[in-house]
Design a protein around this motif. Sequence first.
Motif, PDB file in Angstrom:
ATOM      1  N   ASN A 174      18.012  39.864  53.139  1.00 60.11           N
ATOM      2  CA  ASN A 174      16.673  40.374  53.827  1.00 60.11           C
ATOM      3  C   ASN A 174      16.923  41.082  53.671  1.00 60.11           C
ATOM      4  OD1 ASN A 174      14.195  39.016  54.115  1.00 60.11           O
ATOM      5  ND2 ASN A 174      14.650  39.496  55.759  1.00 60.11           N
ATOM      6  N   PHE A 175      18.050  42.173  54.356  1.00 53.00           N
ATOM      7  CA  PHE A 175      17.760  43.292  54.938  1.00 53.00           C
ATOM      8  C   PHE A 175      17.524  43.627  53.391  1.00 53.00           C
ATOM      9  CE2 PHE A 175      20.726  47.808  55.128  1.00 53.00           C
ATOM     10  CZ  PHE A 175      19.738  47.970  55.624  1.00 53.00           C
ATOM     11  N   TRP A 176      18.630  43.584  52.147  1.00 52.92           N
ATOM     12  CA  TRP A 176      18.932  44.391  50.960  1.00 52.92           C
ATOM     13  C   TRP A 176      17.399  44.357  50.213  1.00 52.92           C
ATOM     14  CZ3 TRP A 176      21.849  48.505  51.132  1.00 52.92           C
ATOM     15  CH2 TRP A 176      23.289  47.836  51.878  1.00 52.92           C
ATOM     16  N   LYS A 177      17.056  43.242  50.050  1.00 52.96           N
ATOM     17  CA  LYS A 177      15.696  43.465  49.472  1.00 52.96           C
ATOM     18  C   LYS A 177      14.669  44.156  49.954  1.00 52.96           C
ATOM     19  CE  LYS A 177      12.454  39.196  49.420  1.00 52.96           C
ATOM     20  NZ  LYS A 177      11.587  38.031  49.231  1.00 52.96           N
ATOM     21  N   ASN A 178      14.735  44.036  51.943  1.00 53.58           N
ATOM     22  CA  ASN A 178      13.281  45.082  52.193  1.00 53.58           C
ATOM     23  C   ASN A 178      13.863  46.816  51.781  1.00 53.58           C
ATOM     24  OD1 ASN A 178      12.300  43.334  53.178  1.00 53.58           O
ATOM     25  ND2 ASN A 178      13.212  43.056  55.007  1.00 53.58           N
ATOM     26  N   ILE A 179      15.167  46.568  51.873  1.00 53.39           N
ATOM     27  CA  ILE A 179      15.554  48.078  51.506  1.00 53.39           C
ATOM     28  C   ILE A 179      15.303  49.216  50.111  1.00 53.39           C
ATOM     29  CG2 ILE A 179      18.017  49.452  50.597  1.00 53.39           C
ATOM     30  CD1 ILE A 179      17.386  49.237  54.028  1.00 53.39           C
ATOM     31  N   GLU A 180      15.342  47.720  49.620  1.00 57.26           N
ATOM     32  CA  GLU A 180      14.610  48.371  48.374  1.00 57.26           C
ATOM     33  C   GLU A 180      13.263  48.366  48.387  1.00 57.26           C
ATOM     34  OE1 GLU A 180      16.872  48.417  44.767  1.00 57.26           O
ATOM     35  OE2 GLU A 180      18.257  47.825  45.758  1.00 57.26           O
ATOM     36  N   LYS A 181      12.533  47.489  48.794  1.00 58.83           N
ATOM     37  CA  LYS A 181      11.073  48.157  49.082  1.00 58.83           C
ATOM     38  C   LYS A 181      10.455  49.111  49.463  1.00 58.83           C
ATOM     39  CE  LYS A 181       9.807  43.100  49.219  1.00 58.83           C
ATOM     40  NZ  LYS A 181       8.978  42.229  49.962  1.00 58.83           N
ATOM     41  N   LEU A 182      11.591  50.011  50.755  1.00 57.49           N
ATOM     42  CA  LEU A 182      11.325  51.173  51.428  1.00 57.49           C
ATOM     43  C   LEU A 182      11.974  52.198  50.374  1.00 57.49           C
ATOM     44  CD1 LEU A 182      13.108  50.228  54.943  1.00 57.49           C
ATOM     45  CD2 LEU A 182      10.303  50.608  54.242  1.00 57.49           C
ATOM     46  N   ASP A 183      12.793  51.802  49.049  1.00 60.71           N
ATOM     47  CA  ASP A 183      12.834  53.019  48.572  1.00 60.71           C
ATOM     48  C   ASP A 183      13.882  53.935  48.668  1.00 60.71           C
ATOM     49  OD1 ASP A 183      13.539  53.757  45.497  1.00 60.71           O
ATOM     50  OD2 ASP A 183      11.592  54.455  45.045  1.00 60.71           O
ATOM     51  N   VAL A 184      14.857  53.353  49.568  1.00 59.02           N
ATOM     52  CA  VAL A 184      15.520  54.230  50.214  1.00 59.02           C
ATOM     53  C   VAL A 184      16.758  55.612  49.510  1.00 59.02           C
ATOM     54  CG1 VAL A 184      17.100  54.512  51.602  1.00 59.02           C
ATOM     55  CG2 VAL A 184      15.679  53.149  52.971  1.00 59.02           C
ATOM     56  N   TRP A 185      17.273  54.656  47.962  1.00 60.20           N
ATOM     57  CA  TRP A 185      17.786  55.215  47.483  1.00 60.20           C
ATOM     58  C   TRP A 185      17.220  56.971  46.528  1.00 60.20           C
ATOM     59  CZ3 TRP A 185      21.670  52.957  48.058  1.00 60.20           C
ATOM     60  CH2 TRP A 185      21.750  51.070  48.578  1.00 60.20           C
ATOM     61  N   LYS A 186      15.430  57.019  47.113  1.00 58.63           N
ATOM     62  CA  LYS A 186      15.268  58.434  46.433  1.00 58.63           C
ATOM     63  C   LYS A 186      14.583  59.178  47.638  1.00 58.63           C
ATOM     64  CE  LYS A 186      12.958  56.442  42.976  1.00 58.63           C
ATOM     65  NZ  LYS A 186      11.386  56.158  42.291  1.00 58.63           N
ATOM     66  N   TRP A 187      15.176  59.220  49.156  1.00 53.22           N
ATOM     67  CA  TRP A 187      15.390  60.360  50.600  1.00 53.22           C
ATOM     68  C   TRP A 187      15.688  60.881  49.892  1.00 53.22           C
ATOM     69  CZ3 TRP A 187      17.092  56.719  55.219  1.00 53.22           C
ATOM     70  CH2 TRP A 187      15.613  55.476  55.029  1.00 53.22           C
ATOM     71  N   LYS A 216      24.370  51.000  43.958  1.00 58.28           N
ATOM     72  CA  LYS A 216      23.715  52.450  44.529  1.00 58.28           C
ATOM     73  C   LYS A 216      23.984  53.432  45.964  1.00 58.28           C
ATOM     74  CE  LYS A 216      19.066  50.261  42.359  1.00 58.28           C
ATOM     75  NZ  LYS A 216      17.730  49.914  42.853  1.00 58.28           N
ATOM     76  N   ALA A 217      23.721  54.463  45.902  1.00 58.71           N
ATOM     77  CA  ALA A 217      24.449  54.761  46.837  1.00 58.71           C
ATOM     78  C   ALA A 217      23.342  55.681  47.522  1.00 58.71           C
ATOM     79  CB  ALA A 217      25.637  55.552  46.630  1.00 58.71           C
ATOM     80  N   LYS A 218      23.572  56.441  48.674  1.00 56.54           N
ATOM     81  CA  LYS A 218      22.531  56.959  49.761  1.00 56.54           C
ATOM     82  C   LYS A 218      23.399  57.840  50.865  1.00 56.54           C
ATOM     83  CE  LYS A 218      19.637  58.855  48.264  1.00 56.54           C
ATOM     84  NZ  LYS A 218      19.508  60.080  47.910  1.00 56.54           N
ATOM     85  N   TYR A 219      23.849  59.272  50.560  1.00 55.55           N
ATOM     86  CA  TYR A 219      23.987  60.131  51.491  1.00 55.55           C
ATOM     87  C   TYR A 219      22.380  61.411  52.260  1.00 55.55           C
ATOM     88  CZ  TYR A 219      28.227  58.183  49.075  1.00 55.55           C
ATOM     89  OH  TYR A 219      28.914  57.516  48.323  1.00 55.55           O
ATOM     90  N   CYS A 220      23.002  61.021  53.493  1.00 56.32           N
ATOM     91  CA  CYS A 220      21.672  61.906  53.707  1.00 56.32           C
ATOM     92  C   CYS A 220      21.807  61.967  55.856  1.00 56.32           C
ATOM     93  CB  CYS A 220      20.083  61.755  53.191  1.00 56.32           C
ATOM     94  SG  CYS A 220      19.911  59.889  53.964  1.00 56.32           S
ATOM     95  N   SER A 221      20.839  62.798  55.627  1.00 59.34           N
ATOM     96  CA  SER A 221      21.481  63.872  56.741  1.00 59.34           C
ATOM     97  C   SER A 221      20.222  64.527  57.865  1.00 59.34           C
ATOM     98  CB  SER A 221      22.532  64.079  57.082  1.00 59.34           C
ATOM     99  OG  SER A 221      22.620  65.665  56.375  1.00 59.34           O
ATOM    100  N   GLY A 222      19.971  64.646  58.767  1.00 61.03           N
ATOM    101  CA  GLY A 222      18.685  65.516  59.002  1.00 61.03           C
ATOM    102  C   GLY A 222      19.059  65.759  60.516  1.00 61.03           C
ATOM    103  N   TYR A 223      17.969  66.920  60.799  1.00 65.93           N
ATOM    104  CA  TYR A 223      18.074  67.155  62.267  1.00 65.93           C
ATOM    105  C   TYR A 223      16.487  67.395  62.633  1.00 65.93           C
ATOM    106  CZ  TYR A 223      17.884  70.016  66.964  1.00 65.93           C
ATOM    107  OH  TYR A 223      17.795  70.925  67.784  1.00 65.93           O
ATOM    108  N   ALA A 224      16.217  66.462  63.566  1.00 68.72           N
ATOM    109  CA  ALA A 224      14.828  66.424  64.087  1.00 68.72           C
ATOM    110  C   ALA A 224      13.887  66.148  63.269  1.00 68.72           C
ATOM    111  CB  ALA A 224      14.444  68.049  64.593  1.00 68.72           C
ATOM    112  N   VAL A 225      14.228  65.908  62.230  1.00 71.66           N
ATOM    113  CA  VAL A 225      13.310  65.271  61.147  1.00 71.66           C
ATOM    114  C   VAL A 225      13.374  64.114  60.256  1.00 71.66           C
ATOM    115  CG1 VAL A 225      11.774  66.936  58.531  1.00 71.66           C
ATOM    116  CG2 VAL A 225      12.020  68.304  60.641  1.00 71.66           C
ATOM    117  N   TYR A 226      12.912  63.445  59.611  1.00 73.59           N
ATOM    118  CA  TYR A 226      13.221  62.391  58.811  1.00 73.59           C
ATOM    119  C   TYR A 226      12.091  61.672  57.716  1.00 73.59           C
ATOM    120  CZ  TYR A 226      14.893  61.899  63.655  1.00 73.59           C
ATOM    121  OH  TYR A 226      15.055  61.855  64.946  1.00 73.59           O
ATOM    122  N   PRO A 227      12.336  60.633  56.917  1.00 74.52           N
ATOM    123  CA  PRO A 227      11.873  60.693  55.601  1.00 74.52           C
ATOM    124  C   PRO A 227      11.121  60.119  56.108  1.00 74.52           C
ATOM    125  CG  PRO A 227      14.629  60.065  55.353  1.00 74.52           C
ATOM    126  CD  PRO A 227      14.117  60.239  56.969  1.00 74.52           C
TER     127      PRO A 227
END
Length: 248
Positions: A174-187, A216-227
């Motif tokens: 269910n997690f992976w299914k919802n991750i697809e909906k959130l389109d995390v891969w385009k962050w 599919k893979a996504k590597y991202c990071s941030g400081y005080a700012v988020y998608p």
Amino acid sequence: MKKKEIIFYESNSFPSPGPEILELKAANIGSIIEEGAMRGIETEFTKTKIKNFWKKMDELNVWNWDKNYSFGEICDGHMWKLHLRNEQGKVKLSKGHSEYPYNFKQVINALNTLFGSKMEKGQSFDTEKEIIEFSSEYYGGGMYISLKDNIGLIDESGEGDSIKVKIDEFKKQNFWKNIEKLDVWKWHNKYPHRKPKYEPLTCQAYWNLKIIYQDKAKYCSGYAVYPNNFKKFTKELSDLMGVELNIE
């Protein structure tokens, strides 16, 4: 109109005298440059052999690989780069640093079959199909969460005191299914991804995310700012791991 075919693979491990390279040149000539060599070993390929290679690439769906399989700043390790283009104009440019798509070994085997090479023989690749690594650091605390080999680890203090958690298979799917909906891969890979008008306040949270699912893979990071949909993502991760995430 048929496109010029490109088959190029480069690999380098630190420390080494130089890269290993496989390359398709003009007139169907394949070139193998071994580690530290100045000149390549060349051999002529038949059209059938090249055709079989492209058929294998279609079967492996290499065209759906991500562009970048690199996580953070790494000073050593195994670096690789792949550039493909077939006669129909399908193109794939991918690179990585000690990270790989799940079917990477099969693509390397196909390259070795085509070139008659022994590229990456004995090399160990981390090609797990489902990986989640999330960490955050902030003044007075931190958190680390991971899922790998179907084993969940949670460190709610950020001090290395991880506990194993049982991951429910239904929740995971269910997690992976919802991750697809959130389109995390385009962050974006970094947040903020544009220079902000005002610098963020000090003592905010640093965060890092590595997430791999199939090809599919996504590597991202941030400081005080988020998608924009980061809270929805952390809710899904909280539900999966059974721990409350409160990053912002």
